[in-house]
Design a protein around this motif. Structure first.
Motif, PDB file in Angstrom:
ATOM      1  N   GLN A   2       0.838  -1.213   0.000  1.00  0.00           N
ATOM      2  CA  GLN A   2       0.000   0.000   0.000  1.00  0.00           C
ATOM      3  C   GLN A   2       0.867   1.255   0.000  1.00  0.00           C
ATOM      4  O   GLN A   2       0.580   2.218  -0.715  1.00  0.00           O
ATOM      5  N   GLN A   3       1.949   1.236   0.770  1.00  0.00           N
ATOM      6  CA  GLN A   3       2.863   2.385   0.786  1.00  0.00           C
ATOM      7  C   GLN A   3       3.530   2.574  -0.573  1.00  0.00           C
ATOM      8  O   GLN A   3       3.637   3.685  -1.090  1.00  0.00           O
ATOM      9  N   ALA A   4       3.995   1.473  -1.165  1.00  0.00           N
ATOM     10  CA  ALA A   4       4.715   1.546  -2.443  1.00  0.00           C
ATOM     11  C   ALA A   4       3.833   2.108  -3.551  1.00  0.00           C
ATOM     12  O   ALA A   4       4.324   2.758  -4.479  1.00  0.00           O
ATOM     13  N   PHE A   5       2.524   1.858  -3.470  1.00  0.00           N
ATOM     14  CA  PHE A   5       1.608   2.344  -4.504  1.00  0.00           C
ATOM     15  C   PHE A   5       0.893   3.636  -4.096  1.00  0.00           C
ATOM     16  O   PHE A   5      -0.058   4.063  -4.737  1.00  0.00           O
ATOM     17  N   GLY A   6       1.356   4.230  -2.985  1.00  0.00           N
ATOM     18  CA  GLY A   6       0.846   5.547  -2.613  1.00  0.00           C
ATOM     19  C   GLY A   6      -0.538   5.572  -1.994  1.00  0.00           C
ATOM     20  O   GLY A   6      -1.231   6.588  -2.049  1.00  0.00           O
ATOM     21  N   TYR A   7      -0.970   4.466  -1.390  1.00  0.00           N
ATOM     22  CA  TYR A   7      -2.273   4.464  -0.703  1.00  0.00           C
ATOM     23  C   TYR A   7      -2.241   5.439   0.467  1.00  0.00           C
ATOM     24  O   TYR A   7      -1.202   5.623   1.113  1.00  0.00           O
ATOM     25  N   THR A   8      -3.369   6.054   0.740  1.00  0.00           N
ATOM     26  CA  THR A   8      -3.493   6.944   1.900  1.00  0.00           C
ATOM     27  C   THR A   8      -4.650   6.471   2.779  1.00  0.00           C
ATOM     28  O   THR A   8      -5.495   5.668   2.340  1.00  0.00           O
ATOM     29  N   GLN A   9      -4.697   6.993   4.004  1.00  0.00           N
ATOM     30  CA  GLN A   9      -5.817   6.663   4.894  1.00  0.00           C
ATOM     31  C   GLN A   9      -7.128   7.149   4.276  1.00  0.00           C
ATOM     32  O   GLN A   9      -8.168   6.509   4.417  1.00  0.00           O
ATOM     33  N   GLU A  10      -7.060   8.277   3.566  1.00  0.00           N
ATOM     34  CA  GLU A  10      -8.248   8.818   2.922  1.00  0.00           C
ATOM     35  C   GLU A  10      -8.758   7.873   1.830  1.00  0.00           C
ATOM     36  O   GLU A  10      -9.971   7.698   1.673  1.00  0.00           O
ATOM     37  N   ASP A  11      -7.840   7.245   1.075  1.00  0.00           N
ATOM     38  CA  ASP A  11      -8.252   6.271   0.053  1.00  0.00           C
ATOM     39  C   ASP A  11      -9.100   5.164   0.683  1.00  0.00           C
ATOM     40  O   ASP A  11     -10.121   4.748   0.123  1.00  0.00           O
ATOM     41  N   LEU A  12      -8.642   4.685   1.833  1.00  0.00           N
ATOM     42  CA  LEU A  12      -9.367   3.595   2.495  1.00  0.00           C
ATOM     43  C   LEU A  12     -10.726   4.062   2.995  1.00  0.00           C
ATOM     44  O   LEU A  12     -11.755   3.446   2.714  1.00  0.00           O
ATOM     45  N   VAL A  13     -10.730   5.172   3.731  1.00  0.00           N
ATOM     46  CA  VAL A  13     -11.949   5.608   4.421  1.00  0.00           C
ATOM     47  C   VAL A  13     -12.980   6.215   3.467  1.00  0.00           C
ATOM     48  O   VAL A  13     -14.166   5.903   3.535  1.00  0.00           O
ATOM     49  N   ARG A  14     -12.523   7.079   2.559  1.00  0.00           N
ATOM     50  CA  ARG A  14     -13.467   7.826   1.719  1.00  0.00           C
ATOM     51  C   ARG A  14     -13.797   7.153   0.401  1.00  0.00           C
ATOM     52  O   ARG A  14     -14.817   7.477  -0.214  1.00  0.00           O
ATOM     53  N   MET A  15     -12.928   6.259  -0.072  1.00  0.00           N
ATOM     54  CA  MET A  15     -13.164   5.657  -1.388  1.00  0.00           C
ATOM     55  C   MET A  15     -13.472   4.161  -1.286  1.00  0.00           C
ATOM     56  O   MET A  15     -14.537   3.706  -1.664  1.00  0.00           O
TER      57      MET A  15
END
Length: 348
Positions: A9-22
């Protein structure tokens, strides 16, 4: 296993916002989440944080007062079907050797991709090419990897293979992922230049795309189908951690794909396009913050009115994500803050 998921997830630039909002709303409700108009986050080129390449592209739309098409109420004229394989010559529908798979949607589950990878009959053969580069070589490593990728894709199109799978599985300390949109556009436009694009279907197996805009840009720049394996893995992890309510892992995955496909139809309808096959490779985007040389080589004929970064800048942003995953001891994902202000997130 969780640590492995976190690193990816870090390597592909995931954020906490991606998880929660999307991802959570997509997997829980089966709908692309809706936000208010008036985004006040900076353009990708003006942001202090490394951005995914998708953020540099804006979808064009039919500038009329009435909606060009309503993808919900006019569903009978919409189609999400795509054809994967040798699409042949449009002026000669009976051309020998034309052979393709018809697929219900452009988003593939892991099982569907495994079935396609296993194809090995006389008229349907698949080949998988890695889209990874050596992070120690920086932008030169990315440039060399892209050149090699295009050569191998051309070689595959000239032989018996008619399904080409671009895969970034295998990201680790020694291999950084080529930005998926760059890999897809490079191969697609290279094969067009060599008059080989209709000989082969293009699939992306990537951990990078996870939201509707990502899928739309990928299809718009030539990919036929996408397997977002890390997004699907993330959905299952969220379900296991009871973040999605009382649904099964299979239902969560099904909801996520349904939301992604529905979102693609919604975006297409802004331009009055009703079938994914018409949107495929149509490049109905403009770039903001990418320089002309970069666009002319990889995103041919895309308008870019303000210029900006090129391959070196894109490589630096990809390496910033790679460094965060494999060279830092960060224990949480970046906060994000693209859709709304959060502490230590994107400026607004």
């Amino acid at each position: 296993k969780v640590d492995d998921l976190f690193k990816k997830q870090q390597a592909f630039g995931y954020t906490q916002e991606d998880l929660v909002r999307m991802i959570v709303p997509m997997a829980k409700d089966g709908k692309d989440p809706v936000g208010a108009m008036g985004a006040d986050a900076p353009l990708a080129i003006l942001s202090d944080k490394p951005q995914l390449l998708y953020s540099y592209f804006k979808q064009m739309f039919a500038q009329v007062t009435n909606p060009p098409i309503d993808s919900i109420r006019e569903e009978m004229v919409t189609s999400t079907r795509v054809m994967l394989g040798n699409s042949g010559n449009l002026t000669d529908p009976n051309k020998a050797g034309t052979y393709a798979l018809s697929m219900r949607t452009p988003i593939l589950t892991n099982q569907e991709l495994a079935s396609i990878k296993a194809l090995d009959c006389r008229r349907m053969k698949s080949v998988t090419l890695p889209i990874l580069f050596d992070p120690t070589k920086g932008a030169d490593g990315l440039r060399d990897a892209l050149n090699e990728l295009c050569e191998k894709a051309e070689e595959a199109a000239r032989t018996e293979q008619n399904v080409l799978i671009l895969s970034d599985r295998g990201v680790d300390e020694n291999h950084a992922p080529i930005p998926a949109l760059l890999a897809v556009a490079a191969v697609h436009n290279h094969l067009i230049r060599k008059v080989l694009r209709t000989e082969i279907g293009l699939i992306l197996e990537s951990g990078e795309p996870r939201e509707v805009h990502h899928f739309c840009t990928l299809i718009g720049y030539g990919v036929t189908a996408i397997n977002p394996y890390l997004a699907l893995e993330t959905v299952r992890d969220l379900q296991a951690r009871k973040r999605l309510g009382d649904i099964t892992p299979e239902q969560a995955e099904k909801n996520y794909i349904k939301a992604a496909v529905g979102g693609i139809m919604k975006v297409m309808s802004k331009m009055g396009i009703s079938t994914v096959r018409s949107y495929h490779g149509a490049q109905i985007f403009e770039a903001l913050g990418l320089n002309t040389n970069f666009i002319n080589k990889f995103f041919v004929n895309t308008p870019t009115r303000i210029g900006g970064i090129g391959l070196v800048g894109v490589a630096n942003e990809a390496l910033a994500r790679y460094d965060r995953a494999f060279k830092s001891d960060e224990s949480v994902l970046e906060p994000g803050g693209w859709y709304g202000p959060v502490k230590d997130g994107e400026e607004h």
